[in-house]
Scaffold this active site. Sequence first.
Site, mmCIF file in Angstrom:
data_model
loop_
_atom_site.group_PDB
_atom_site.id
_atom_site.type_symbol
_atom_site.label_atom_id
_atom_site.label_comp_id
_atom_site.label_asym_id
_atom_site.label_seq_id
_atom_site.Cartn_x
_atom_site.Cartn_y
_atom_site.Cartn_z
ATOM 1 N N CYS A 160 81.565 37.337 54.043
ATOM 2 C CA CYS A 160 82.656 37.150 53.082
ATOM 3 C C CYS A 160 82.357 36.042 52.073
ATOM 4 O O CYS A 160 82.614 36.192 50.872
ATOM 5 C CB CYS A 160 83.964 36.867 53.818
ATOM 6 N N HIS B 137 89.160 32.323 50.780
ATOM 7 C CA HIS B 137 88.054 31.376 50.910
ATOM 8 C C HIS B 137 87.803 30.697 49.564
ATOM 9 O O HIS B 137 87.851 31.341 48.506
ATOM 10 C CB HIS B 137 86.764 32.094 51.318
ATOM 11 N N ASN C 296 89.355 36.661 51.052
ATOM 12 C CA ASN C 296 88.229 37.026 51.919
ATOM 13 C C ASN C 296 88.436 38.346 52.647
ATOM 14 O O ASN C 296 87.469 39.004 53.044
ATOM 15 C CB ASN C 296 87.968 35.925 52.946
#
Length: 342
Positions: free
Chosen positions: A132, A244, A317
């Site tokens: 990711c 993220h 993500n």
Amino acid sequence: MGYRIVVAGATGNVGREMLNILAEREFPLDDIAVVASSRSQGDEVDFGETGRKLKVQNIEHFDPTGWDMALFAIGSEGTRLHAPRFAAAGCTVIDNSSLYRMDPDVPLIVPEVNPDAIAGYTKRNIIANPNCSTAQMVVALKPLHDFAKIKRVVVATYQSVSGAGKAGMDELFEQSRNIFVGDSAEAKKFTKQIAFNVIPHIDSFLDDGSTKEEWKMVVETKKILDPKIKVTATCVRVPVFVGHSEAINIEFENEISAAQAQKILREAPGVMLVDKREDGGYVTPVECVGEYATFISRVREDSTVENGLSLWCVSDNLRKGAALNAVQIAELLGRRYLNKGD
């Protein structure tokens, strides 16, 4: 005529997001099946917001013959058992686990970055989805690399607990609640308390002191983008549910200004530049949830090296880092090779 698609691991965070995105993007389907382990057999999952319910089948008993593609979100062990069986039956596997990413006979694909590499899928009938954190980073790096050629990347990640699955999200919620009422905040999923804390440790440690997550970012970036690029990463888990973030420092071979980089990123596929240089003129994980784009902010020149830039990169993500990228791979495979759904 549309495709016959299987989503494996349909009861997990990523599997559910795959179903949402297939529905949102109106992927050309003739049929869809959802499979998972035996403990989920008979459960029902939503096919996005279509109102349609799909009954989960046991992957061990599922016959993939006659199905076009399978989007796997079942982890490395499940993939090791079932991906070769699906692939041998003629069902192309698009795998979200780390199992095949560095296999030289399996293409590792981010469609905005290296779409032509998908041609190699015929060797194993398997395509790998990257980590990711790698996925969002290479989307940001690719257009800059094309312009000024990247020599070195130093990245620090701020990774949400959803990267550790439902158990990670539950632990953050429960610890936060317990701290407020004075109860124990014992760590179970993570190695230390995650609520109101950050943990500089994702995945297992390697002999050189780095973690496997950091190693993945290094080797996957080289495979996807350019084997000559030097990468060093520090991966950190933070108390954020989804999304993220990455602070990326880039050293280039050729001259590039912040203004040039902003112009390039503003026009780059999959990128949304939000860089106002004022209070709130940047994107944080809260704003990226549910979005397709990789958001870039804080683009600035690094005067400590020749031809250096720093930037801030944020993405959902569960989407670009996993489910969205898998669906984009399926769309690319369909357009270039399977030729259905037109």
